[in-house]
Design an enzyme around this catalytic site. Structure first.
Site, PDB file in Angstrom:
ATOM      1  CG  ASP A 419      18.995  63.801 135.416  1.00  0.00           C
ATOM      2  OD1 ASP A 419      19.795  62.878 135.539  1.00  0.00           O
ATOM      3  OD2 ASP A 419      18.539  64.436 136.375  1.00  0.00           O
ATOM      4  CG  ASP A 720      15.055  64.429 138.549  1.00  0.00           C
ATOM      5  OD1 ASP A 720      15.596  63.462 139.129  1.00  0.00           O
ATOM      6  OD2 ASP A 720      14.546  64.341 137.424  1.00  0.00           O
TER       7      ASP A 720
END
Length: 1001
Positions: A419, A720
């Site tokens: 990410d 996440d």
């Protein structure tokens, strides 16, 4: 690193404390059904009035713990209504639904209603590990041999001489058992400590009128808990208020369909997860009073599954053990046959003495000990030790390893899909630029606020503030010091900080708005919407989210007077240019919009179009210090880094260039383009992809799946959000973010990156490589000892009719090469050189050509040395006298041990000539080598009665040490012989180092 078979990956039950139960979800569900049936039967048969205890009444509460717990667990809507609903329950447990509990009541509530912990089975004691170590079959046989030896010895030689041999074996077994038990016990304590850390979840609660974070263990009945997407429900409770709350109860009920929670169906159970929406919940039962807690009390906690490398090495150990069994049997047969032939020729087979029984028993003991030495039980021990050591060090370095296999697999990772936000960047966001009413400003605090107020009407500012404060899941909390703290996501925190600056003492009309409906942000919609009732009775919808998506929902724009005017094509193009300008400056772009609706509008849904654009924000999220260096380390290690983000493609490209991920010939693509490609197109496209922007969780999952199936890559993935769970599970190594990550993401991951830092991920890879290489070093060392010990004893038995190494001596050698060798070699920390070699490919042989070269070369040298000593030692060393045989056997034993000591040093580096580089920085290795030498001196000089040795002169000690040290020189010479393609002494990795630094990009 052979951790690629997904069926070995993980079997972890989902629970509110992240407990890694390996009993399987099906077992949990069956146990739960049985338990629920039993409880319902008991409740039906014995339904009676709950009586308040004196303690509860004295505390001012008017409902018993059992009755309170039964309401949520039994979904007892009748009892809930009888008590006055959620408000009535809150009054009976003395809690305000707005302010939460008073912290002064914490201990009292915990004493009356219980702590949020379930009863765990007590840890295994040290003596249980001793008992386990004693269960080894070969050790049991040796103990029986030792006891028989003592009995026969006492009958033939009397006290104390007759007990020496048997007692020596028993002492050696005692040492082996104690060292093994201590090692296993320390590991169990370490895993228990890590397990506690895994279960410790941070919960958002309201206490003393303010929102704050507490540990799940500190949750008490009466707490007001805030739930959002991806959270696990930490206790049983009742829904107070919220929006679109969708709960996944599959971990408890087995039902795959999620359940909507409303004020009509307000029951929330521990162990379930929030699939969508947000809510506030009143805790009514904790720990063992919850349905999940009672279930956990009935199940024993499983240990870690064996890792793929352990499974593989167990197979190697079995094969070597079988070879050892054959050699031991042949040795025993040869010794017996030679004994009988010798006896038949000199005394006769009909005449037997007690000493003959002792001789036969000694032969049997030696054969069994050969099996003990041959079976390399140290292989799995070395893996566990190395992994446990790595897990402990990684915990100190902010990485919590949830599955042992992840440590070894991460060392083989050839691709990392990461990410952007919070991993490559700091995740501390601030508004850097704003475009509103055709005016673009760089945000510089009060100065910018004053400039905006000068050119924009109060009506525009009021609408902007309404959108910022009403369309938010975050909360501004005033601390005891009077300072504001924002509880929520970094993006919303940046907007709220801007809003607080802009608000000042004026424009507080938004305080009087009432939320009617909320659609929380998720990674698929990439927007958040809210429907509110304004003070005058009007209804207004607010929306914020990804710039391009929101711009498509707008057909009007707000002017400087606060009026909605049509949005022309020219203006749309100008706004897109503004968005791209912000994005190219590495800013995260966000649009805010609103729409007024009439009072007849249906309040169960929020408009999807027809919005008026308010503003475009450019939010700065700086790249973390050290990320560029970490990316370069990956490139040097042959690991490809790909950024997969939901951000604007221009923002993603700017950040990727700054991090060193995106190169001039690399490809940046949007998720919408990627998902529309055919499999054939993807095969050509994927190797070029370095950045994927505006991606959905499904895009990440598709990318990971294709990397693994089409290109056989070993893939590590960061995530996440709740929707990242499939990709985290599909990857070889799932890395969840500890700060920004949801509990669902953490539950699906193998490693939790506690500081959300990309550099920490590289550290996990370093330790993964260290684990793999350390195990290779140990295997090389142990196989050399195995080969030499087996051949020496077998050849000696065939030629001389006796073995130079006794049972006690072989047990000591076994301890050196198994437990002590594992400790010395398996705990070597990683070094920079490990990250300059390519990752291990799928299916690559664990024992490499280099290892075979070292094993065969060392074995040949040691066999030549020991063979020469056996057959020409007396003449070469001028050993004479009645005890010449004992002295020679002691020299052989001493030389053999010192060969292993120096070979252990040599095994520190499989390729490099300089084996002493950094050796003194590893105090464990130095301590083990030193203690081995000291114990060897004690055994030879002072324990000869038990170990069948005699004290040696300093000249013979020098000979033993010199012969051992030559094995180190032999090892260095062997490393100059290239066996891998392109491998030489100056290029031990077999390839030119991969460039790092700017030239790599």
């Amino acid at each position: 690193m052979h951790a690629f078979h997904k069926n070995h990956k993980k079997v972890v039950a989902s629970d509110c404390w992240n407990c890694p139960l390996h009993t399987g979800l099906e077992k949990i569900r069956v146990a739960l059904y049985v338990q629920q049936a039993a409880f319902h039967f008991i409740d039906a048969a014995n339904r009676k009035e709950h009586h308040l205890s004196e303690e509860v009444m004295k505390a001012g509460f008017s409902i018993s713990p059992d009755e309170l717990a039964s309401i949520a667990s039994g979904h007892d809507i009748k009892s809930l209504k009888m008590h006055g609903g959620v408000e009535g329950i809150s009054r009976k447990i003395n809690v305000s639904l707005d302010d939460g509990i008073n912290t002064t009541d914490f201990s009292m509530r915990q004493n009356l209603y219980g702590a949020n912990r379930y009863v765990e089975k007590p840890p295994r004691s040290f003596w249980m590990f001793v008992w386990d170590a004693l269960q080894d079959l070969t050790l049991i046989i040796l103990m029986i041999c030792a006891l028989i030896s003592i009995v026969v010895g006492l009958a033939t030689e009397g006290w104390p001489k007759g007990v020496y041999d048997g007692l020596g074996i028993l002492l050696s077994i005692f040492l082996v058992v104690i060292v093994t038990a201590v090692s296993d016990y320390k590991q169990s304590l370490q895993f228990r400590e890590l397990d506690k850390e895994k279960k410790n979840i941070v919960i958002h609660v309201t206490r003393d009128g303010s929102r704050q974070k507490v540990s799940i263990y500190d949750l008490v009945v009466g707490d007001i808990v805030h739930l959002s997407i991806g959270d696990q429900v930490p206790a049983d409770g009742l829904f107070i208020s919220g929006y679109s709350l969708l709960i996944d109860e599959s971990s408890l009920s087995g039902e795959s369909e999620p359940v909507y929670i409303t004020q009509e169906k307000p029951f929330l159970l521990a162990g379930t997860t929030v699939q969508d929406g947000s809510a506030k919940m009143l805790v009514t039962a904790v720990g063992m009073h919850t349905e999940w807690g009672r279930l956990m009390g009935t199940l024993s906690q499983g240990g870690e599954d064996e890792t793929p490398l352990q499974v593989k090495l167990n197979g190697v150990a079995t094969i070597i053990g079988q070879i050892g069994l054959v050699v031991a049997t042949l040795t025993f047969v040869v010794l017996i046959v030679r004994f009988l032939v010798d006896k038949g020729m000199h005394v006769g087979l009909l005449t037997w003495f007690p000493e003959d029984a002792l001789t036969l028993l000694n032969y049997f003991a030696i054969s069994v000990t050969i099996i003990v030495v041959a079976v390399p039980e140290g292989l799995p021990l070395a893996v566990t030790l190395s992994l446990a050591f790595a897990m402990k060090k990684l915990m100190d370095d902010k990485a919590l390893v949830r599955h042992l296999s992840a440590c070894e697999t991460m060392g083989s990772a050839s691709c990392i899909c990461t990410d952007k936000t919070g991993t490559l960047t700091t995740n501390h966001m601030v508004v850097d630029k704003i475009w509103i009413c055709e005016v673009s400003k760089s945000f510089r605090g009060k100065e910018t606020i004053n400039d905006l107020k000068a050119v924009i009407s109060e009506k525009v500012l009021s609408i902007l503030l309404q959108c910022i404060f009403e369309n938010s899941d975050s909360e501004v909390v005033k601390g005891k010091d009077g300072k504001n703290t924002i509880m929520g996501t970094p993006t919303e925190a940046a907007l709220l900080e801007f809003g607080l600056e802009l608000e000042g003492e004026c424009y507080a009309q938004h305080r009087d708005c009432k939320k009617l409906r909320v659609e929380p942000f998720n990674s698929v919609k990439k927007k958040m919407s809210v429907l509110v009732s304004l003070p005058g009775g009007r209804i207004r919808a607010f929306c914020k989210g990804a710039s391009e998506i929101l711009l498509q929902m707008c057909d009007k724009i707000i002017d400087s007077d606060g009026n909605s005017v049509p949005l022309s094509e020219v203006q749309t193009k100008n706004i897109l240019d503004i968005i791209n300008t912000f994005a190219c400056e590495a800013l995260r772009t966000l649009c805010l919009a609103f729409k007024d609706v009439d009072e007849t509008y249906e309040r169960d849904k929020i408009p999807a179009d027809g919005y008026t654009l308010i503003a475009v924000f450019g939010i700065k999220d700086p790249v973390r210090p050290g990320v560029r260096d970490a990316v370069q380390s990956c490139i040097a290690a042959g690991v490809t880094v790909r950024m997969v983000t939901g951000d604007n493609i221009n923002t993603a490209k700017a950040i990727a260039r700054e991090c060193g991920i995106l190169t001039d010939d690399g490809l940046a693509i949007e998720g919408s383009d990627f998902r529309n490609k055919s499999p054939e197109e993807m095969k050509d496209l994927i190797p070029e992809i370095q950045v994927m922007a505006r991606s959905l969780p499904l895009d990440k999952h598709t990318l990971v799946t294709n990397l693994r199936s089409m290109f056989h890559e070993v893939v590590a993935v960061t995530g996440d959000g709740t929707n990242d769970a499939p990709a985290l599970h599909e990857a070889d190594i799932g890395l969840a973010m500890g700060i920004a990550g949801t509990e669902v993401a953490k539950e699906s991951a193998d490693v939790i990156v506690l500081d959300d830092n990309f550099a920490t991920i590289i550290n996990v890879a370093r330790w993964g490589r260290a684990v793999y290489i350390n195990i290779q070093k140990f295997v090389q060392f142990q196989l050399t000892v195995n080969v030499v010990a087996l051949i020496v004893n077998f050849v000696s038995a065939c030629i001389t009719g006796s073995t130079p190494l006794t049972a006690v001596q072989l047990l000591w050698v076994n301890m050196i090469m198994d437990t002590l060798g594992a400790l010395a070699l398996a705990t070597e920390p990683p070094n920079d050189e490990m990250m300059k070699r390519p990752p291990v490919k799928r299916g690559e042989s664990f024992i490499t050509r280099t290892m075979w070269r070292n094993i065969i070369g060392q074995s040949l040298y040691q066999l030549v040395v020991l063979g020469t000593l056996m057959f020409a030692g007396k003449r070469l060393l001028n050993i004479e006298g009645s005890n010449a045989d004992s002295i020679l056997n002691t020299v052989i034993f001493n030389s053999f041990v010192f060969c292993q000591v120096f070979n252990e040093i040599n095994s520190l580096e499989m390729d490099k000539i300089n084996v002493f580089y950094g050796v003194f920085s590893n105090w464990i290795f130095v301590a083990i080598i030193a203690s081995t030498v000291i114990f060897q001196v004690i055994i030879v000089e002072f324990l000869g009665t038990f170990a069948s040795t005699v004290p040696l002169s300093w000249e013979l000690w020098l000979v033993s040490v010199l012969l051992g040290s030559i094995s180190l020189i032999v090892g260095i010479i062997l490393k100059c012989i290239p066996v891998e393609p392109g491998r030489t002494a100056d290029k031990p990795n077999g390839y030119e180092p991969i460039p790092s630094g700017p030239e790599a990009v």
